[in-house]
Design an enzyme around this catalytic site. Structure first.
Site, short mmCIF file in Angstrom:
data_model
loop_
_atom_site.label_atom_id
_atom_site.label_comp_id
_atom_site.label_asym_id
_atom_site.label_seq_id
_atom_site.Cartn_x
_atom_site.Cartn_y
_atom_site.Cartn_z
N MET D 1 0.80 -1.22 0.00
CA MET D 1 0.00 0.00 0.00
C MET D 1 0.84 1.27 0.00
O MET D 1 0.28 2.35 0.09
CB MET D 1 -0.87 0.01 1.25
CG MET D 1 -2.25 0.48 0.99
SD MET D 1 -3.24 -0.15 2.35
CE MET D 1 -2.01 -0.60 3.58
N PRO D 2 2.17 1.15 -0.08
CA PRO D 2 2.96 2.39 -0.02
C PRO D 2 2.68 3.27 -1.24
O PRO D 2 2.22 2.78 -2.28
CB PRO D 2 4.41 1.91 -0.07
CG PRO D 2 4.38 0.45 0.23
CD PRO D 2 3.03 -0.04 -0.21
N TYR D 3 2.99 4.54 -1.06
CA TYR D 3 2.90 5.50 -2.16
C TYR D 3 4.27 6.18 -2.25
O TYR D 3 4.76 6.72 -1.26
CB TYR D 3 1.82 6.54 -1.89
CG TYR D 3 1.89 7.69 -2.85
CD1 TYR D 3 1.41 7.56 -4.14
CD2 TYR D 3 2.48 8.89 -2.47
CE1 TYR D 3 1.51 8.61 -5.05
CE2 TYR D 3 2.58 9.94 -3.37
CZ TYR D 3 2.10 9.79 -4.66
OH TYR D 3 2.20 10.81 -5.56
N VAL D 41 2.08 2.02 -5.17
CA VAL D 41 1.91 3.02 -6.22
C VAL D 41 3.18 3.88 -6.31
O VAL D 41 3.70 4.32 -5.29
CB VAL D 41 0.69 3.93 -5.92
CG1 VAL D 41 0.59 5.06 -6.93
CG2 VAL D 41 -0.59 3.11 -5.88
#
Lengths: 67, 67, 67, 67, 67, 67
Positions: D1-3, D41
């Protein structure tokens, strides 16, 4: 006084759709948190599909694979 | 080592004006916080007026209303 | 209407210093680009030295090496 | 889920190099923190050299001085 | 696949209000642009009032003046 | 001179893991694009799970559902 930054891929969003996003986010912040719409800033950034990655590959590659 | 991101609407800022912003912000961080100018990074982003909202409407719409 | 984001390491900037940065950046944008100070937004983010890297290492490690 | 947001100067990075950055950062987050690649992402932003400052001057000016 | 970053002053937004913002923005992007809610990421950042400036002064100073 | 911002949920990343991310991203930019590691800046932001949304709900809610 909120500041909202929306990043989407550049795939043809129209000026009207972008205006609708700005209206919608500004209303949401007023409704949920009582924020003053007059000082709510919304910035939309449209990013080339070559420059957006998800799942370790570019959106360009994903769009090609979907065809 | 500070990092500064300046977002403005794309309405004709010249290369010289942008250089002046970069000089000014870098000096300010050195003067106020003693930050080393050599590692101060400043990034200016110019955003289309269709993509910038304030008060729930786009800057494009506001500019039109001002005329 | 500009939006400015300043990221610095969290190393003791005082409320007065932060107010001075906000005043200074807002003036700069008015002087250089004629931007309205009333709608200029400045957000300062202070980041732990463990979370800031330069030259491939954390600021925590650099501060330790400097001693 | 990192951005992850990567900002570089616009100086000719190819689509293949950008895809390689996306692959590499996504793997790194999986290897170091066990993050799920499917929801990682990565957004790359390429910034004009007139709009990027370091050491109080634009990259455009530095490139000129280097010649 | 959109990424939305919402910055607000830290003045007591509850977990439920933040969940409502996330739901609302995600729906808006699905409704207006047909974006897939499953991959829409929303990050809310709450900023101390000492670190947020508008009109050249901190929100802390404005709140004090309003009393 | 690149600037990289990595946002992850605050779920216990250690100082060593963060140092490893910084090293890894800095190397990647040197390897792929020939960027100078000395001026590559990496900022990691850890975000509370109440403040991170995906699929229209907070990570807090998702973690609860996973149990």
């Amino acid at each position: 006084m909120p500041y909202v930054n929306i990043k989407i891929t550049r795939e043809g969003a129209t000026a009207e759709q972008k205006a609708e996003l700005i209206r919608g986010v500004t209303s949401l912040l007023a409704d949920v948190l009582g924020k003053n719409p007059q000082t709510t800033v919304v910035v939309i950034e449209e990013v080339e599909t070559d420059n957006w990655g998800i799942g370790g590959e570019t959106v360009t590659a994903r769009r090609r694979a979907e065809r």
